[in-house]
Write a protein that holds these residues in place. Structure first.
Motif, PDB file in Angstrom:
ATOM      1  N   PHE A  25       0.819  -1.242  -0.105  1.00 19.92           N
ATOM      2  CA  PHE A  25       0.093  -0.013   0.100  1.00 19.92           C
ATOM      3  C   PHE A  25       1.001   1.205  -0.067  1.00 19.92           C
ATOM      4  O   PHE A  25       0.491   2.100  -0.688  1.00 19.92           O
ATOM      5  CB  PHE A  25      -0.904   0.063   1.179  1.00 19.92           C
ATOM      6  CG  PHE A  25      -2.003  -0.900   1.096  1.00 19.92           C
ATOM      7  CD1 PHE A  25      -2.621  -1.726   0.117  1.00 19.92           C
ATOM      8  CD2 PHE A  25      -2.667  -1.247   2.466  1.00 19.92           C
ATOM      9  CE1 PHE A  25      -3.473  -2.447  -0.009  1.00 19.92           C
ATOM     10  CE2 PHE A  25      -3.644  -2.284   2.464  1.00 19.92           C
ATOM     11  CZ  PHE A  25      -4.011  -2.807   1.254  1.00 19.92           C
ATOM     12  N   THR A  26       1.978   1.057   0.729  1.00 22.35           N
ATOM     13  CA  THR A  26       2.694   2.261   0.960  1.00 22.35           C
ATOM     14  C   THR A  26       3.630   2.683  -0.537  1.00 22.35           C
ATOM     15  O   THR A  26       3.722   3.589  -0.850  1.00 22.35           O
ATOM     16  CB  THR A  26       3.847   2.146   1.869  1.00 22.35           C
ATOM     17  OG1 THR A  26       3.003   1.942   3.337  1.00 22.35           O
ATOM     18  CG2 THR A  26       4.851   3.481   1.959  1.00 22.35           C
ATOM     19  N   ARG A  28       2.751   1.450  -3.801  1.00 23.65           N
ATOM     20  CA  ARG A  28       1.919   1.494  -4.617  1.00 23.65           C
ATOM     21  C   ARG A  28       0.697   2.148  -4.608  1.00 23.65           C
ATOM     22  O   ARG A  28      -0.181   2.517  -5.441  1.00 23.65           O
ATOM     23  CB  ARG A  28       1.548  -0.165  -5.236  1.00 23.65           C
ATOM     24  CG  ARG A  28       2.593  -0.969  -5.692  1.00 23.65           C
ATOM     25  CD  ARG A  28       1.993  -2.228  -6.014  1.00 23.65           C
ATOM     26  NE  ARG A  28       3.253  -3.339  -6.146  1.00 23.65           N
ATOM     27  CZ  ARG A  28       2.976  -4.411  -6.558  1.00 23.65           C
ATOM     28  NH1 ARG A  28       1.600  -4.814  -6.747  1.00 23.65           N
ATOM     29  NH2 ARG A  28       3.796  -5.425  -6.715  1.00 23.65           N
ATOM     30  N   GLY A  29       0.515   2.509  -3.353  1.00 22.68           N
ATOM     31  CA  GLY A  29      -0.724   3.178  -3.180  1.00 22.68           C
ATOM     32  C   GLY A  29      -1.813   2.201  -2.819  1.00 22.68           C
ATOM     33  O   GLY A  29      -1.964   0.997  -3.089  1.00 22.68           O
ATOM     34  N   TYR A  30      -2.885   2.707  -2.054  1.00 21.71           N
ATOM     35  CA  TYR A  30      -3.953   1.556  -1.664  1.00 21.71           C
ATOM     36  C   TYR A  30      -4.781   1.237  -3.113  1.00 21.71           C
ATOM     37  O   TYR A  30      -4.923  -0.090  -3.104  1.00 21.71           O
ATOM     38  CB  TYR A  30      -5.029   2.387  -0.822  1.00 21.71           C
ATOM     39  CG  TYR A  30      -6.199   1.711  -0.318  1.00 21.71           C
ATOM     40  CD1 TYR A  30      -6.272   0.618   0.567  1.00 21.71           C
ATOM     41  CD2 TYR A  30      -7.346   1.888  -1.108  1.00 21.71           C
ATOM     42  CE1 TYR A  30      -7.219  -0.263   0.763  1.00 21.71           C
ATOM     43  CE2 TYR A  30      -8.594   0.994  -0.974  1.00 21.71           C
ATOM     44  CZ  TYR A  30      -8.425   0.047   0.094  1.00 21.71           C
ATOM     45  OH  TYR A  30      -9.367  -0.795   0.365  1.00 21.71           O
ATOM     46  N   GLU A  31      -5.252   2.134  -3.719  1.00 24.92           N
ATOM     47  CA  GLU A  31      -5.918   1.785  -4.973  1.00 24.92           C
ATOM     48  C   GLU A  31      -5.075   1.097  -6.057  1.00 24.92           C
ATOM     49  O   GLU A  31      -5.515   0.491  -6.961  1.00 24.92           O
ATOM     50  CB  GLU A  31      -6.570   3.015  -5.720  1.00 24.92           C
ATOM     51  CG  GLU A  31      -7.561   3.751  -4.742  1.00 24.92           C
ATOM     52  CD  GLU A  31      -8.092   4.801  -5.249  1.00 24.92           C
ATOM     53  OE1 GLU A  31      -7.402   5.855  -5.918  1.00 24.92           O
ATOM     54  OE2 GLU A  31      -9.375   5.132  -4.937  1.00 24.92           O
ATOM     55  N   LEU A 109       1.487   5.620   4.377  1.00 24.74           N
ATOM     56  CA  LEU A 109       0.273   5.133   3.808  1.00 24.74           C
ATOM     57  C   LEU A 109      -0.656   6.340   4.080  1.00 24.74           C
ATOM     58  O   LEU A 109      -1.310   6.864   3.062  1.00 24.74           O
ATOM     59  CB  LEU A 109      -0.117   4.022   4.708  1.00 24.74           C
ATOM     60  CG  LEU A 109      -1.346   3.244   4.169  1.00 24.74           C
ATOM     61  CD1 LEU A 109      -1.571   3.071   2.761  1.00 24.74           C
ATOM     62  CD2 LEU A 109      -1.853   2.284   5.010  1.00 24.74           C
ATOM     63  N   ALA A 112       0.311   9.570   1.877  1.00 28.82           N
ATOM     64  CA  ALA A 112       0.169   9.401   0.287  1.00 28.82           C
ATOM     65  C   ALA A 112      -1.312   8.875  -0.122  1.00 28.82           C
ATOM     66  O   ALA A 112      -1.693   9.255  -0.931  1.00 28.82           O
ATOM     67  CB  ALA A 112       1.014   8.196  -0.105  1.00 28.82           C
ATOM     68  N   ASN A 113      -2.177   8.441   0.856  1.00 25.81           N
ATOM     69  CA  ASN A 113      -3.511   7.846   0.426  1.00 25.81           C
ATOM     70  C   ASN A 113      -4.482   8.508   1.324  1.00 25.81           C
ATOM     71  O   ASN A 113      -5.746   8.003   1.700  1.00 25.81           O
ATOM     72  CB  ASN A 113      -3.521   6.349   0.648  1.00 25.81           C
ATOM     73  CG  ASN A 113      -2.384   5.904  -0.056  1.00 25.81           C
ATOM     74  OD1 ASN A 113      -2.803   5.478  -1.490  1.00 25.81           O
ATOM     75  ND2 ASN A 113      -1.165   5.225   0.129  1.00 25.81           N
TER      76      ASN A 113
END
Length: 188
Positions: A25-26, A28-31, A109, A112-113
């Motif tokens: 998640f950190t 690549r991002g959550y989505e 995380l 960024a998200n």
């Protein structure tokens, strides 16, 4: 032939899922991270992942629950301390000194998200709301907005150091040393 899943207990598998999901998640991002990405990185099937967590949202909720638990523990510690002029400093340093790479990854995380996670977890029980309990424990009920901001700033030095460390080769130790130094300067 035994798989990696066969050699782990359920609790170990769950902890490993959380660790790997947080990293993905950190990065690549959550989505940008799917449950397939998580299961592949772990070497387990999606059904094994779903056995432990029914959704990607439940993984994030579990990650944030641990952060909230850490904040709750700090609030309880603050409440057991005698009132003193240096309590904000001692509490903020305790928070910094207890930081782990997982906590910093959790902060990354959220940075960024943030909008996505706030919408996803819009239950009024997010980490930032929990953080306000720390501020409440450290300032008087009639504190000014400036007093409340001062306390937030004493604790936000880790977040500021994390943001400042982007695209540098700063280590976890460097980030925490900078945060500690900033907190000491703010609370001197």
């Amino acid at each position: 032939m035994a798989t990696r899943e066969d050699r782990r207990t359920g609790a170990e598998t769950r902890a490993e899922i959380l660790r790997v999901a947080l990293r993905l998640f950190t990065e690549r991002g959550y989505e940008g991270t799917s449950t397939r990405d998580i299961s592949t990185a772990l070497g387990i099937t999606k059904s094994a992942l779903y056995y432990h967590f029914p959704s990607k949202e439940s993984i994030v909720t579990s990650l944030l629950t641990e952060r909230r638990r850490e904040l709750d523990d700090l609030v309880e510690w603050i409440r057991t301390q005698p009132a003193s002029p240096d309590l904000v400093q001692r509490a903020a340093l305790r928070w910094i000194d207890g930081a782990t790479s997982e906590r910093l990854d959790g902060m990354r995380l959220m940075h960024a998200n943030g909008p996505v996670l706030r919408n996803l977890l819009d239950d009024g029980n997010d980490v930032r709301s929990h953080f306000e309990r720390i501020v409440d424990a450290l300032v008087a009920a009639d504190a000014t907005p400036a007093d409340r901001l001062y306390v937030r700033m004493a604790f936000d030095t880790v977040g500021a150091a994390l943001l400042s460390a982007q695209r540098t080769d700063a280590s976890l130790e460097d980030i925490l040393a900078a945060a500690r130094r900033a907190t000491l300067a703010l609370t001197a």
